[in-house]
Every structure is written in structure tokens, then in C-alpha cells.
Scaffold this motif. Structure first.
Motif, short mmCIF file in Angstrom:
data_model
loop_
_atom_site.label_atom_id
_atom_site.label_comp_id
_atom_site.label_asym_id
_atom_site.label_seq_id
_atom_site.Cartn_x
_atom_site.Cartn_y
_atom_site.Cartn_z
N ARG A 44 -1.08 3.14 1.50
CA ARG A 44 0.36 3.05 1.74
C ARG A 44 0.78 1.60 2.03
N ASN A 45 -0.02 0.87 2.80
CA ASN A 45 0.30 -0.53 3.08
C ASN A 45 0.38 -1.35 1.81
N ALA A 46 -0.60 -1.14 0.92
CA ALA A 46 -0.62 -1.89 -0.34
C ALA A 46 0.56 -1.52 -1.23
N ALA A 47 0.85 -0.21 -1.34
CA ALA A 47 1.96 0.23 -2.20
C ALA A 47 3.30 -0.26 -1.67
N GLU A 48 3.50 -0.17 -0.36
CA GLU A 48 4.75 -0.65 0.22
C GLU A 48 4.89 -2.16 0.06
N ALA A 49 3.77 -2.88 0.18
CA ALA A 49 3.82 -4.33 0.01
C ALA A 49 4.20 -4.70 -1.42
#
Length: 204
Positions: A44-49
Motif C-alpha cells: 500500500r505504501n508503494a502504490a500510494e506513493a
């Protein structure tokens, strides 16, 4: 009349051992779920970034009235900057359009995330065998993706997974893999490939 109080009784060694055994069992049962939660949070962190970086590139393109590009690096790192750098023409000490506006490193909360890209024909949802888009998208002053980086009618796809944590939920795994879709019109959205109901706003 004096009332004699019973002396307070502490915890015996046996009671303490029983409590520790129960705590250990509960921890052992919860550890796999906690580990999956941590690995899913990296996805989720990577996708949101990536979503935030693409949105930043689009906003900066409109604000600066210039072509701004989003470049995906290794893993989930990225760079946003002017496609054609412009020096400090107005002598205010700041470049009018720098080649690097903002960057994000993989180490910022998504070390195990893996990003794969593809180009899809929006009308048929078929993968383009000879894609124009691979890792770079450029937005123009209208907030649209330039045809040189994504042909009109096609979508750029960023699929984020975490092989370290396991396979994706869409493949009966435990990882909630995510997808970021960018249309040629400049719309950026994140969705979950494991969700199949058309009425679900989070479905792809």
C-alpha cells in the motif's frame, strides 16, 4: 474494634508460568497475521506513493505550463521533473523548471514492494504487445498524458506486489496487491485487482 486484614497474596510461580504459556500461544497464533499485515502495508505504501507522484506530476504540469514527467526507477522509487529543464531566467535564485522537482526512494516504507508496468488498450482491456509506455509518463499543461509516452485510448498500468510476503489475493494468496491506472486523459486511480464486483469503487 480492630479488624484484622488478611495479608495480600502475590502471584505464585505456577500461576506466572501458566500466564506466560498463554501469552506465548496467543503471540504464536497472531504472528503470521501480523507479518502479513506488515508486508501488505509495504504494498500500500508503494502504490500510494506512485499515485501521489503521478498526481504531483500532473499538477506541476498545469501549474508550470510545461511538460512534467514521472519516471519510475528501480523497485518503487520515482522522480518527477521537467521534461525540458529551464534555468533561472527571472534571476530569483530558483530554476524556472528544474529537471528534478521531487524524488522518492524505495527505502521509504516499501522495501519489498515490486512494481511491474504494462500498457493496456482501454476499449478491449488487452495488453499492448508493443507498448510506448514502459517507465516514463509525461503530462502536458492541460494535465493530459502526452501521446509520446502513452497513445490516446490506452492506459498505463502500475502493478504493485510483494513476492517476499507471498502471492497476490487474486491468485488465492494473502497479499493485497494493488494497481495504479493512468488514462491518456490524465486520470490517476488506485484499485484492487482481487475485487471483481463492478459496483465496488475499489475494483479494477
Amino acid at each position: 474494634m480492630l479488624i484484622l486484614r488478611q495479608p495480600q497474596r502475590g502471584v505464585s510461580l505456577i500461576e506466572l508460568m501458566v500466564g506466560l504459556v498463554i501469552a506465548a500461544v496467543l503471540f504464536a497464533l497472531g504472528a503470521p497475521n501480523f507479518s502479513a499485515f506488515i508486508q501488505n502495508s509495504k504494498i500500500r505504501n508503494a502504490a500510494e506513493a506512485i499515485q501521489n507522484g503521478l498526481s504531483l506530476a500532473r499538477v506541476e504540469a498545469v501549474r508550470r505550463n510545461a511538460n512534467i514527467q514521472f519516471v519510475l526507477g528501480s523497485s518503487s522509487s520515482w522522480t518527477v521533473g521537467c521534461q525540458t529543464a529551464v534555468a533561472d531566467l527571472d534571476s530569483d535564485g530558483v530554476a524556472d523548471c528544474p529537471s528534478i522537482i521531487q524524488t522518492r526512494l524505495t527505502a521509504e516504507g516499501s522495501t519489498n514492494a515490486v512494481v511491474t508496468t504494462s500498457e493496456v488498450v482501454a476499449s478491449t482491456n488487452a495488453i499492448n504487445a508493443a507498448p510506448t509506455f514502459t517507465s516514463t509518463l509525461s503530462f502536458n499543461s492541460l494535465g493530459r498524458v502526452t501521446s509520446g509516452t502513452l497513445p490516446a485510448g490506452n492506459n498505463a498500468i502500475f502493478d504493485v506486489s510483494n513476492p517476499t510476503g507471498g502471492t497476490c489475493a487474486a491468485e488465492s494468496g494473502v497479499m493485497r496487491c494493488l494497481r495504479v491506472i493512468v488514462t491518456s486523459g490524465g486520470q490517476v486511480r488506485m484499485c484492487d485487482p482481487a475485487l471483481t464486483r463492478p459496483s465496488d469503487p475499489q475494483a479494477c
